[in-house]
Write a protein that holds these residues in place. Structure first.
Motif, short mmCIF file in Angstrom:
data_model
loop_
_atom_site.label_atom_id
_atom_site.label_comp_id
_atom_site.label_asym_id
_atom_site.label_seq_id
_atom_site.Cartn_x
_atom_site.Cartn_y
_atom_site.Cartn_z
N ILE A 1 0.83 -1.26 -0.25
CA ILE A 1 0.11 0.01 0.07
C ILE A 1 0.98 1.36 0.00
O ILE A 1 1.80 1.31 0.85
CB ILE A 1 -0.94 0.13 0.96
CG1 ILE A 1 -1.71 -1.21 1.33
CG2 ILE A 1 -1.77 1.24 1.34
CD1 ILE A 1 -2.98 -1.49 2.51
N LEU A 2 0.47 2.20 -0.73
CA LEU A 2 1.06 3.48 -0.82
C LEU A 2 0.24 4.55 0.00
O LEU A 2 -1.04 4.31 -0.29
CB LEU A 2 1.22 3.98 -2.17
CG LEU A 2 2.44 3.42 -3.46
CD1 LEU A 2 2.51 4.25 -4.66
CD2 LEU A 2 3.72 3.29 -2.60
N GLY B 1 -1.89 1.75 11.58
CA GLY B 1 -2.97 1.01 11.57
C GLY B 1 -3.22 0.15 10.62
O GLY B 1 -3.87 -1.09 10.83
N LEU B 2 -2.44 0.19 9.43
CA LEU B 2 -2.60 -0.82 8.22
C LEU B 2 -1.45 -1.96 8.36
O LEU B 2 -1.72 -3.20 7.94
CB LEU B 2 -2.67 -0.02 7.11
CG LEU B 2 -4.06 0.59 6.71
CD1 LEU B 2 -3.67 1.54 5.34
CD2 LEU B 2 -5.03 -0.16 6.43
N SER B 3 -0.35 -1.50 8.99
CA SER B 3 0.78 -2.60 9.03
C SER B 3 0.32 -3.49 10.15
O SER B 3 0.83 -4.66 10.11
CB SER B 3 1.90 -1.74 9.55
OG SER B 3 1.86 -1.20 10.92
N ASP B 4 -0.61 -3.31 11.01
CA ASP B 4 -1.38 -4.27 11.90
C ASP B 4 -1.69 -5.51 11.32
O ASP B 4 -1.65 -6.59 11.73
CB ASP B 4 -2.25 -3.74 12.81
CG ASP B 4 -1.27 -2.77 13.86
OD1 ASP B 4 -0.32 -2.87 14.16
OD2 ASP B 4 -2.17 -2.06 14.56
N ASP B 5 -2.33 -5.34 10.01
CA ASP B 5 -2.83 -6.12 9.23
C ASP B 5 -1.82 -6.94 8.29
O ASP B 5 -2.16 -7.72 7.29
CB ASP B 5 -3.93 -5.51 8.28
CG ASP B 5 -5.04 -5.26 9.11
OD1 ASP B 5 -5.20 -5.56 10.14
OD2 ASP B 5 -6.09 -4.52 8.65
N ASP C 1 4.48 1.95 2.14
CA ASP C 1 5.38 2.98 1.82
C ASP C 1 4.71 4.66 1.95
O ASP C 1 3.41 4.63 1.49
CB ASP C 1 6.00 2.76 0.43
CG ASP C 1 7.30 2.02 0.45
OD1 ASP C 1 8.20 2.14 1.14
OD2 ASP C 1 7.22 0.98 -0.04
N THR C 2 5.18 5.30 2.57
CA THR C 2 4.45 6.83 2.75
C THR C 2 5.19 7.80 1.95
O THR C 2 6.55 7.78 1.77
CB THR C 2 4.48 6.96 4.22
OG1 THR C 2 5.64 7.30 4.76
CG2 THR C 2 3.57 6.03 5.00
N GLN D 1 5.85 -1.29 -7.73
CA GLN D 1 4.58 -1.52 -8.04
C GLN D 1 3.96 -1.70 -6.55
O GLN D 1 4.47 -2.12 -5.55
CB GLN D 1 4.47 -3.14 -8.45
CG GLN D 1 3.12 -3.30 -8.93
CD GLN D 1 3.11 -4.63 -9.62
OE1 GLN D 1 3.96 -5.14 -10.29
NE2 GLN D 1 1.69 -5.36 -9.91
N SER D 2 2.62 -1.20 -6.62
CA SER D 2 1.72 -1.05 -5.35
C SER D 2 0.43 -1.78 -5.69
O SER D 2 -0.04 -1.82 -6.75
CB SER D 2 1.44 0.32 -5.08
OG SER D 2 0.59 0.31 -3.80
N ASP D 3 -0.31 -2.25 -4.66
CA ASP D 3 -1.44 -2.95 -4.78
C ASP D 3 -2.77 -1.98 -4.62
O ASP D 3 -3.94 -2.17 -5.06
CB ASP D 3 -1.72 -4.11 -3.87
CG ASP D 3 -0.73 -5.28 -4.44
OD1 ASP D 3 -0.71 -5.60 -5.30
OD2 ASP D 3 0.18 -5.45 -3.59
N LEU D 4 -2.40 -0.75 -3.88
CA LEU D 4 -3.59 0.05 -3.31
C LEU D 4 -3.06 1.29 -3.03
O LEU D 4 -1.73 1.43 -2.51
CB LEU D 4 -4.51 -0.54 -2.17
CG LEU D 4 -5.64 0.31 -1.82
CD1 LEU D 4 -6.86 -0.60 -1.68
CD2 LEU D 4 -5.31 0.82 -0.45
N VAL D 5 -3.49 2.39 -3.15
CA VAL D 5 -3.12 3.75 -2.99
C VAL D 5 -4.23 4.44 -1.90
O VAL D 5 -5.38 4.43 -2.24
CB VAL D 5 -2.90 4.56 -4.02
CG1 VAL D 5 -2.54 6.09 -3.51
CG2 VAL D 5 -1.70 3.97 -5.12
N ILE D 6 -3.87 4.95 -0.60
CA ILE D 6 -4.47 5.74 0.07
C ILE D 6 -3.86 7.23 0.04
O ILE D 6 -2.79 7.39 0.23
CB ILE D 6 -4.54 5.12 1.42
CG1 ILE D 6 -5.00 3.93 1.72
CG2 ILE D 6 -5.41 6.31 2.32
CD1 ILE D 6 -5.07 3.32 2.89
#
Length: 133
Positions: free
Chosen positions: A4-5, A20-24, A29-30, A45-50
């Motif tokens: 996740i980015l 919060g997301l690394s717990d999952d 990468d921020t 490559q990333s699977d999802l972007v927030i």
């Protein structure tokens, strides 16, 4: 493990999202700007972007539009403190999977991330099957 980015210019919010997301078990990468994230995507490559909506330089909306035009478009989730109806319409037109208005519940975001990743995996599987057939 899904990658996740996170694009968020507020360090505290960026940290909270990543924690919060690394717990999952996600790899995170921020980035403080959309330009930095876009540059990274040219090599990785990333699977999802927030992404935050309002960022210095390229906005989260412009990033989502640019990503939607790319070959490897992945789901985008926007977080914002400025969620007008017009903004929501623009985000939907750009293909944004979901928009969260700050403050939001981390559990709701985590559920949306998992659901978005599952949908993306199903779309990729269907696309592979069409290419083989």
């Amino acid at each position: 493990m899904p990658h996740i980015l996170i694009i968020e210019d507020e360090p505290g919010t960026s940290w909270a999202l990543a924690e919060g997301l690394s717990d999952d078990g996600f790899t995170i990468d921020t980035f403080a700007t959309a330009e930095e994230a876009w540059s990274w995507l040219q090599r990785g490559q990333s699977d999802l972007v927030i992404t935050d909506l309002r960022l210095p330089g390229m906005s989260g909306l412009d990033f989502a539009r640019k990503l939607a035009r790319s070959r490897n478009a992945q789901p985008v989730i926007v977080v914002t403190a400025y969620g007008t109806q017009e903004t929501m319409n623009d985000l939907a037109a750009a293909g944004v999977a979901e928009c969260f208005t700050k403050p939001f519940a981390m559990d709701a975001l985590r559920r949306t991330v998992r659901r978005s990743l599952q949908r993306a995996a199903l779309r990729e599987t269907a696309a592979r099957r069409r290419r083989v057939a």
